[in-house]
Design a protein around this motif. Structure first.
Motif, PDB file in Angstrom:
ATOM      1  N   VAL A   1      63.733 -17.949  64.535  1.00  0.00           N
ATOM      2  CA  VAL A   1      64.017 -16.573  64.105  1.00  0.00           C
ATOM      3  C   VAL A   1      63.946 -16.443  62.584  1.00  0.00           C
ATOM      4  N   TYR A   2      64.269 -17.539  61.887  1.00  0.00           N
ATOM      5  CA  TYR A   2      64.273 -17.504  60.422  1.00  0.00           C
ATOM      6  C   TYR A   2      62.992 -18.099  59.838  1.00  0.00           C
ATOM      7  N   GLY A   3      61.953 -18.245  60.691  1.00  0.00           N
ATOM      8  CA  GLY A   3      60.690 -18.789  60.209  1.00  0.00           C
ATOM      9  C   GLY A   3      60.115 -17.940  59.090  1.00  0.00           C
ATOM     10  N   LYS A   4      59.305 -18.598  58.240  1.00  0.00           N
ATOM     11  CA  LYS A   4      58.787 -17.909  57.041  1.00  0.00           C
ATOM     12  C   LYS A   4      57.950 -16.687  57.394  1.00  0.00           C
ATOM     13  N   THR A   5      57.229 -16.757  58.529  1.00  0.00           N
ATOM     14  CA  THR A   5      56.315 -15.659  58.857  1.00  0.00           C
ATOM     15  C   THR A   5      56.966 -14.622  59.774  1.00  0.00           C
ATOM     16  N   VAL A   6      58.266 -14.837  60.093  1.00  0.00           N
ATOM     17  CA  VAL A   6      58.924 -13.929  61.032  1.00  0.00           C
ATOM     18  C   VAL A   6      59.428 -12.676  60.312  1.00  0.00           C
ATOM     19  N   ASP A   7      59.172 -11.527  60.925  1.00  0.00           N
ATOM     20  CA  ASP A   7      59.648 -10.262  60.366  1.00  0.00           C
ATOM     21  C   ASP A   7      60.993  -9.916  61.000  1.00  0.00           C
ATOM     22  N   PRO A   8      62.067  -9.867  60.198  1.00  0.00           N
ATOM     23  CA  PRO A   8      63.390  -9.582  60.782  1.00  0.00           C
ATOM     24  C   PRO A   8      63.428  -8.247  61.524  1.00  0.00           C
ATOM     25  N   VAL A   9      62.595  -7.304  61.091  1.00  0.00           N
ATOM     26  CA  VAL A   9      62.555  -5.997  61.753  1.00  0.00           C
ATOM     27  C   VAL A   9      62.116  -6.156  63.206  1.00  0.00           C
ATOM     28  N   VAL A  10      61.128  -7.025  63.432  1.00  0.00           N
ATOM     29  CA  VAL A  10      60.642  -7.251  64.790  1.00  0.00           C
ATOM     30  C   VAL A  10      61.711  -7.962  65.613  1.00  0.00           C
ATOM     31  N   VAL A  11      62.379  -8.936  64.978  1.00  0.00           N
ATOM     32  CA  VAL A  11      63.447  -9.663  65.684  1.00  0.00           C
ATOM     33  C   VAL A  11      64.464  -8.678  66.232  1.00  0.00           C
ATOM     34  N   ARG A  12      64.860  -7.701  65.399  1.00  0.00           N
ATOM     35  CA  ARG A  12      65.913  -6.763  65.801  1.00  0.00           C
ATOM     36  C   ARG A  12      65.437  -5.795  66.873  1.00  0.00           C
ATOM     37  N   ARG A  13      64.126  -5.663  67.047  1.00  0.00           N
ATOM     38  CA  ARG A  13      63.658  -4.808  68.145  1.00  0.00           C
ATOM     39  C   ARG A  13      63.762  -5.530  69.477  1.00  0.00           C
ATOM     40  N   TYR A  14      63.729  -6.883  69.457  1.00  0.00           N
ATOM     41  CA  TYR A  14      63.911  -7.643  70.690  1.00  0.00           C
ATOM     42  C   TYR A  14      65.390  -7.912  70.957  1.00  0.00           C
TER      43      TYR A  14
END
Lengths: 296, 275
Positions: free
Chosen positions: B91-104
Motif C-alpha cells: 500500500v505504501y509502495g513508491k508507485t502507489v496512489d493513496p487516492v486509489v487505495v482509499r477508493r478500494y
C-alpha cells in the motif's frame, strides 16, 4: 437556617430572604451600568442615523426618474441627473470584482489549505492584513503610476484601483471561511478517495461559499463608496460611457464635484446621488447578510 | 530506547488467520514526529469477516486503522517502519496512489461527517468522483437500503444531509462509503457518538455488511466487539519508554479473546479491571 450564607456577609444573612432588594448597592451598581451601556449604544448610533435621515431629507426630494436616467446638467442648466455615474460606478465595481475575486480566492486556497504554514503564506497573510488598512488614495496613486500614465484615464484603471483595495478583504474573508470547514468533512472527502483538488473544489469551496460570498459583498460595498482612488484613475465624464478605456463618471466623484459647485441644482443632485450611493452600499450589505445566514 | 528493547519483543504468538488475509499489516514502529505511537503490531484483516480492534485510550488502535488506507498521510509528521499489504500489493509502495487505495478501502469515521449537500448528493458523491457510468439513482437507492436508511429518507432525498439526526447521519455516511462498493470498510468507533438504539441499528448493519465487504472496526465498547467482531485484536499501552506507545497484545477469535485470553493483560482488560 442562619448557617446559609448567600451573600458572604454574615450580618445580612441573619434572616434568609430571597426577595429582590432594589436599593442594595449591588443592584444599584448593576442598574447604573446597564443604563450607561444603553446610553452609549444610542450615542454611537446617533451619527449613523443622522446621516441617513439627512440624506433622505436632503436628497429624497430630487430622487426621481429624471435624476436616475438623465445626464449631469451644465452650469446654470436646471434638471438633469447622474445616470452615467450610476453606470460608471457599477461597471468599475464589476471590473474590480472580476479581478479581485479569482485572484483572492486562489490566494485564499493557498493560504488556507495548500500550504498554510510556509513562509510565503505567512508573508502574504501579513501583507494582506496590512493592506486592509491601506490608505485608499495610495491605491489610486499606484494605479496612476502603473496604468494611467501609459494608457490614460479609464474605467479599467478605476476598476484596477478598486481591485487593489478589495483584494485583501476577499483573501482574508475567503481564507477564514475555508479554514472553518470542519476537518471531519475534509477527512471524509479524503477517505472517499478524493484528490486534494477534488477536496477543495467539491467540498471545501461549496461548504465555505456563504462565508466567501459575504466577504466579497462587503468588499464590493466598500469599493462602491470609494472616491479617492477614482480621482487618479477614472477621473470623470459628463457623458455615458461608450468604451472601457475612456474617462468614466462615478457617483462618488460626482458627489465630490457637485457638492462644491455654487449652483443649487447641482448641490441638490449631489445629495440625491449620495442617497443612491448609500442605498447601493446598503443593498450589498444586506445581500452579504442574507448569503451569510443561508445554510444548505 | 535500549531500555525498552526487552519490552519490544512480541509477547504473544502472532495470529494467523484461517481464511485469506485481505490486508496484511505489519507495523514495527509508527511515529508522529519523534513520538513512537505504535510498535510491534501484526494485524491481518481477514476476508469477509469483521475484525475488531479494542484497547484502552491511546493504545494506537485508530492509528493502526488509519494506516491501512493511508489516511495518516494527511499528518505530515507521520512515518512508519513495516509494511501494509493489500492483496499482496504494498500500500505504501513508491508507485502507489493513496487516492486509489482509499477508493478500494473506504472509511467511516467516529463523528458522523456528511457533506453539507443533499442526502442524495452525499451518497452519489463517490460515484460521481469515480465517473460512474451506470444508473446513479439505482446505486444511491441500493446503498441507502443496505444502510437501513432508505425508508426514513426516501421522501426527502433533496434535504440537507446535515438535517438528519446523529444516528441517521452515521448511516448516511455508511451508505456513502458503500455506494462505491469498496472492498474493505474501515470503521473508526462508528457508534461512539450514537445513542443505544442507533448503535444497535449500526451494529445490525455491520453484520449484514460483512456478507459483501471486509470490515475492520475500532471500538471502545467491549460488548460491541463481542456482538459483532469475528476476530478481535487487543492493543495495550506501554509507558515504560516514558511515552505512551501502543502495541498489539493479543489477537484471536473473539470468543477466545474474551473467554480464554492467553495474556494476563488481556484477561485484566476484558474483565474490566482497567480501561
Amino acid at each position: 437556617m442562619s448557617d446559609i450564607d448567600l451573600t458572604s456577609r454574615p450580618q445580612e444573612s441573619q434572616r434568609l430572604s430571597l426577595e429582590r432588594r432594589p436599593f442594595e448597592l449591588r443592584a444599584l451598581t448593576s442598574g447604573v451600568l446597564t443604563g450607561l451601556t444603553w446610553g452609549i449604544a444610542i450615542l454611537g448610533s446617533i451619527p449613523l442615523f443622522s446621516v441617513i435621515i439627512m440624506l433622505v431629507a436632503e436628497g429624497g426630494a430630487r430622487l426621481d426618474i429624471e435624476a436616475l436616467t438623465a445626464l449631469p446638467p451644465a452650469g446654470f442648466e436646471m434638471g438633469g441627473g447622474f445616470a452615467n455615474a450610476i453606470i460608471g460606478t457599477l461597471v468599475m465595481v464589476a471590473i474590480a470584482t472580476a479581478i479581485s475575486v479569482p485572484i483572492g480566492l486562489l490566494a485564499a486556497i493557498y493560504l488556507a489549505i495548500l500550504d498554510p504554514h510556509s513562509p510565503l503564506a505567512g508573508t502574504s497573510r501579513f501583507v494582506a492584513k496590512t493592506l486592509t488598512g491601506f490608505p485608499s488614495i495610495l491605491a489610486g496613486v499606484f494605479t496612476y503610476a502603473v496604468l494611467v500614465i501609459n494608457f490614460g484615464y479609464s474605467a479599467v484603471a478605476g476598476g484596477v484601483a478598486l481591485a487593489v483595495l478589495m483584494l485583501p478583504t476577499v483573501v482574508l474573508a475567503a481564507e477564514e471561511s475555508m479554514k472553518q470547514v470542519p476537518k471531519k468533512m475534509t477527512d471524509a472527502a479524503y477517505g472517499m478517495g478524493c484528490t486534494r483538488s477534488q477536496v477543495i473544489w467539491k467540498v471545501v469551496l461549496p461548504t465555505g461559499l456563504p462565508g466567501i460570498l459575504t466577504g466579497v459583498m462587503l468588499a464590493v460595498a466598500g469599493a462602491a463608496g470609494e472616491s479617492a482612488p477614482l480621482l487618479f484613475t477614472a477621473l470623470f465624464s459628463n457623458y455615458f460611457m461608450s468604451e472601457l478605456m475612456e474617462p468614466t463618471a462615478s457617483l462618488s466623484i460626482l458627489i465630490y464635484n457637485f457638492s462644491s459647485m455654487p449652483f443649487d441644482n447641482q448641490i441638490e443632485l449631489a445629495w440625491a446621488a449620495s442617497l443612491v450611493l448609500v442605498l447601493i452600499v446598503l443593498v450589498f450589505n444586506i445581500l452579504a447578510r442574507l448569503i451569510g445566514q443561508s445554510k444548505v | 530506547m535500549s531500555a525498552t528493547a526487552e519490552a519490544m519483543a512480541p509477547r504473544a504468538a502472532a495470529f494467523s488467520p484461517i481464511g485469506d488475509a485481505v490486508i496484511d499489516c505489519q507495523l514495527q514502529k509508527v511515529f508522529y514526529g519523534d513520538f513512537l505511537a505504535v510498535r510491534n503490531s501484526h494485524v491481518p484483516i481477514e476476508k469477509g469477516k469483521i475484525t475488531g480492534f479494542i484497547g484502552p485510550s491511546g493504545c494506537g488502535k485508530s492509528t493502526v486503522l488509519r494506516s491501512l488506507n493511508r489516511m495518516n498521510d494527511l499528518i505530515p509528521s507521520f512515518r512508519f517502519e513495516g509494511h501494509v499489504k493489500y492483496h499482496g500489493q504494498d500500500v505504501y509502495g513508491k508507485t502507489v496512489d493513496p487516492v486509489v487505495v482509499r477508493r478500494y478501502i473506504g472509511m467511516v469515521f467516529q463523528q458522523p461527517n456528511p457533506f453539507s449537500m443533499s442526502i442524495y448528493d452525499n451518497v452519489a458523491f463517490g460515484l460521481r468522483l469515480n465517473r460512474y457510468k451506470g444508473d446513479v439513482e439505482e446505486r444511491v437507492q441500493k446503498a441507502l437500503e443496505r444502510a437501513a436508511l432508505w425508508k426514513e429518507v426516501k421522501d426527502k432525498l433533496n434535504k440537507s444531509g446535515l438535517s438528519l439526526s446523529g444516528g441517521q447521519q452515521q448511516r448516511l455516511c455508511i451508505a456513502r462509503a458503500i455506494a462505491t462498493e469498496p472492498d474493505v470498510l474501515l470503521m473508526d468507533e462508528p457508534c461512539s457518538a450514537l445513542d443505544p438504539i442507533a448503535t444497535r441499528q449500526v451494529e445490525q448493519l455491520m453484520l449484514e455488511l460483512k456478507e459483501r465487504y471486509t470490515v475492520a472496526l475500532v471500538t471502545h465498547n467491549m460488548q460491541q466487539a463481542t456482538r459483532v467482531a469475528d476476530t478481535t485484536a487487543f492493543f495495550g499501552v506501554d509507558i515504560s519508554g516514558g511515552g505512551r506507545t501502543g502495541y498489539l497484545v493479543e489477537m484471536g477469535e473473539t470468543r477466545q479473546i474474551f473467554q480464554d485470553p492467553q495474556e494476563e493483560l488481556t484477561k485484566q482488560y476484558v474483565s474490566g479491571e482497567f480501561s
